[in-house]
Design an enzyme around this catalytic site. Sequence first.
Site, PDB file in Angstrom:
ATOM      1  N   ASN A   1       7.251 -16.362 -14.080  1.00  0.00           N
ATOM      2  CA  ASN A   1       6.573 -17.650 -14.246  1.00  0.00           C
ATOM      3  C   ASN A   1       6.355 -18.288 -12.878  1.00  0.00           C
ATOM      4  O   ASN A   1       5.280 -18.194 -12.311  1.00  0.00           O
ATOM      5  CB  ASN A   1       7.375 -18.567 -15.164  1.00  0.00           C
TER       6      ASN A   1
ATOM      7  N   GLY B   1      14.595 -23.933 -22.727  1.00  0.00           N
ATOM      8  CA  GLY B   1      14.982 -22.648 -23.286  1.00  0.00           C
ATOM      9  C   GLY B   1      16.292 -22.719 -24.033  1.00  0.00           C
ATOM     10  O   GLY B   1      16.910 -23.777 -24.168  1.00  0.00           O
ATOM     11  N   ASN B   2      16.703 -21.568 -24.542  1.00  0.00           N
ATOM     12  CA  ASN B   2      17.868 -21.482 -25.417  1.00  0.00           C
ATOM     13  C   ASN B   2      19.153 -21.937 -24.762  1.00  0.00           C
ATOM     14  O   ASN B   2      19.948 -22.664 -25.347  1.00  0.00           O
ATOM     15  CB  ASN B   2      18.069 -20.021 -25.841  1.00  0.00           C
TER      16      ASN B   2
ATOM     17  N   GLU C   1      12.739 -32.925 -15.571  1.00  0.00           N
ATOM     18  CA  GLU C   1      11.305 -32.677 -15.719  1.00  0.00           C
ATOM     19  C   GLU C   1      10.836 -32.862 -17.144  1.00  0.00           C
ATOM     20  O   GLU C   1       9.747 -33.346 -17.402  1.00  0.00           O
ATOM     21  CB  GLU C   1      10.992 -31.230 -15.330  1.00  0.00           C
TER      22      GLU C   1
END
Lengths: 507, 507
Positions: free
Chosen positions: B383, B270-271, B293
Amino acid sequence: MTGRIRNQRFAAKVVEAPEAVELIEPGANVGMSGFTGAGYPKEVPGALAKRVAEAHSRGLPMKFGLWTGASTAPELDGALADVEGIDLRLPYQSDPVTRAKINSGLMDYTDIHLSHVAQRVWQGAFGKLDVAVVEVSGITEDGRLVPSSSVGNNKTWLEQADRVILEVNSWQSEHLEGMHDIYYGTALPPRRKPIPITRPADRIGTPYLECPADKVIAVVETESPDRNTVFTPPDETSERIAGHVLDLLETEVRSGRLPRELLPLQSGVGNVANAVLAGLGAGPFDGMTAYTEVIQDGMLALIESGKLRTASATAFSLSPAAIDRFNRDAAAYRDRILLRPQEISNHPEVVRRLGCLAMNGIVEADIYGNINSTHLMGSRIQNGIGGSGDFARNAHVSIFVTPSVAKGGAVSAIVPMVSHVDHTEHDVDVIVTEQGLADLRGLSPRKRAERIIANCAHPDFRPALQDYYDRALQSSFGLHTPHLLGEALSWHQRYLEEGSMRPAAAN
Amino acid sequence: MTGRIRNQRFAAKVVEAPEAVELIEPGANVGMSGFTGAGYPKEVPGALAKRVAEAHSRGLPMKFGLWTGASTAPELDGALADVEGIDLRLPYQSDPVTRAKINSGLMDYTDIHLSHVAQRVWQGAFGKLDVAVVEVSGITEDGRLVPSSSVGNNKTWLEQADRVILEVNSWQSEHLEGMHDIYYGTALPPRRKPIPITRPADRIGTPYLECPADKVIAVVETESPDRNTVFTPPDETSERIAGHVLDLLETEVRSGRLPRELLPLQSGVGNVANAVLAGLGAGPFDGMTAYTEVIQDGMLALIESGKLRTASATAFSLSPAAIDRFNRDAAAYRDRILLRPQEISNHPEVVRRLGCLAMNGIVEADIYGNINSTHLMGSRIQNGIGGSGDFARNAHVSIFVTPSVAKGGAVSAIVPMVSHVDHTEHDVDVIVTEQGLADLRGLSPRKRAERIIANCAHPDFRPALQDYYDRALQSSFGLHTPHLLGEALSWHQRYLEEGSMRPAAAN
């Protein structure tokens, strides 16, 4: 030189406790030995408390950082807390006076995983360790230290402290010599290597603690028993819980998911734990092993029965009667028992590799399987997380046990939402009460709720839990983990206001 | 035989996807490849969804258990969820259609630590794995499988499933061959051995997946890109968060608590993660490594800059532009990148040994440092926990990052009490927002609260948090973790009722 101090350099440093504590500067961080009421220093803490009380009576501030292995005893935690001589306490305590001071906001307490303590101290997370106060059961001719009835963080304290005070306790059995396994291979990253344990019986270190004589500023001789752990025979509730756990283990063996000798046992202490161990003693499993924190009465009995081949732990926690049995037969036990530093007894790497069967008590569980091990009503600390997280997260099967009610039935151990979380839904395989067992492995939150309410809740609270869950299914924001946020903690709030979690009509 | 299928026995099994899915019996548990939108099967899932839709249109029930590595893509999770073809989904997803079905109660979802999946399946916790559907990038002359852009649980699926369907995707770079490190040394206890990794670059396995040709019931040829991960350049909030993280790392190095090359990095996607990696690219650290990961754009850029020596992961998650760069220079990257099974990339043993610096995003944190990574308002799954628990619990420093507000300022990421807990107070070292950084290491809950409120909360919410804390100090049941239970979740409740956590007056 007495029989227990067989080295002249150490013998020359013998002083009385009041003299020794003058060498600890106010404000120091002090690492003391002690784990589940075993192997803690017996005289220095009391002398230190006396010094604090005198300072306070003259209006002088005096507090210390107090780090241990785990719980100690009234003459250590209790004495120092009573005089408000502790600034920050870590990592686990179970002392009533200490608990009261923490919950009154008079003392800081940092509750951390027991396997994390050593590395955190190496990292400097709590500041510098100034002084170590460590009980040993003897000092050899060549100046090595024979550990006493617990190892805990003693290796780390002796390495990290600038100055060391030793208590040599001649009450501890001489037969302890040779029983310990002190591993000197740990390191900070990037220099860490695999911990070479593949079976609980593996010896990877030396039986002795090391400490340069130069660092030792005082040696105090004592002859005092460890805190007595009262052993009460299992009650009906504990026996029913134990029965459910044994059923689970037998089912796992029958289905081929566990070998006949099981996998290494980890067990907390207390009535339920002893009932499970007693059940295993009467059960069908032979050749068992334990990789755990504590050797309690039930574990000793399992060794005596021949069913437990080896127990690896970091401390004893025995009743006086069991201590007598141990002392009579210590030579025989020595081949079956290893005491290791707690960074090894609780090491995630080893626990995961061995595939421990972890059994730990709790304060409360919620209908989705989250566990509160530490806090009453979300704010008041009871004891601490201890090693339960080290074992539960990495276990082959993580089992949590509790009576379904407390406080004479006023408090349900199964609640809509726990008021504090120590073990998340991701780490909880099985919950057991005297009502029954909920095997949560592989289940989604909704399926877990159905099983926990049906199998584990007390009948007095089951309808209210089912009602909460049913209404949450109707109007929760999301239905993955249905909750009514305005009501989720209302059982705890009701207890605080009315002294009972029971609905008003039922009180 | 095409260029990618170099073995006759496998080539003889080539069929079209609709034919392949007829071989999956209704109700089967299906293990599919895929991790963070990379390496998932591209055609079989869609064909299976079509079959489900046809069955449902004829009134016939048809659902499957769907197990993956982690998140996949609309053509897998989305397609199967859309037709309600999934019974139980595990272990991580990020698909909007899937999420909606889970939160509507139409689908079961089990959210577990990514390192736990393989051993749980070996244990049989989810029942029998019937069919594996695994994307590979090629099949060698001697019948070994060249993995594609993720490894995930593929080794486990291929071993555990009775029958295997392979997708051979010629879109995947041929240069992937040799980049993977598939370790075949794992076992169930009591047969586990140490995982012999002491540096991220250590190769301990083979570059190929193994699967007996007998088990392969179909091979489907595809030429389809992985899900595109859109890369948006860091915004000001992300850059400020990254700045605080870099300050922390520099302070740790200056004080001698971290080596100059740091310790192996673990980073979420992500950002914010990309901003931190960009900051590291412009920063003073050379010779870094990653044990993580996912290889995202920022990680690839760090490799290109020469500052990152080695990255070990289980999957790529790249933008189209980064994929082009990778494909152009794959041979050069191959020496610097290893892809491992997720049971190894996320293994607690290895993460703890290497001492990873773990950086993960969150949904919300509370004033005592508990972290919610998964649930909106305590009930709606976003998520999943992914690997954040594997890394945070075992990291040398566990850092959690988040903007201080969400939903245009209506939601505070710092709340009195989190509505769900994924990482307990015991596992959270540092919390960072664009407002600042709270280093919680060694602190008691009350000291944590002071620091989190002062350093991390958004100014719009800081006074209300301070007010809650001050009032809790006055009237909480216990003062270890002061709380007002009637109010602790009221911010979330207000959001549900009013669309904002802001107090009514401030709305």
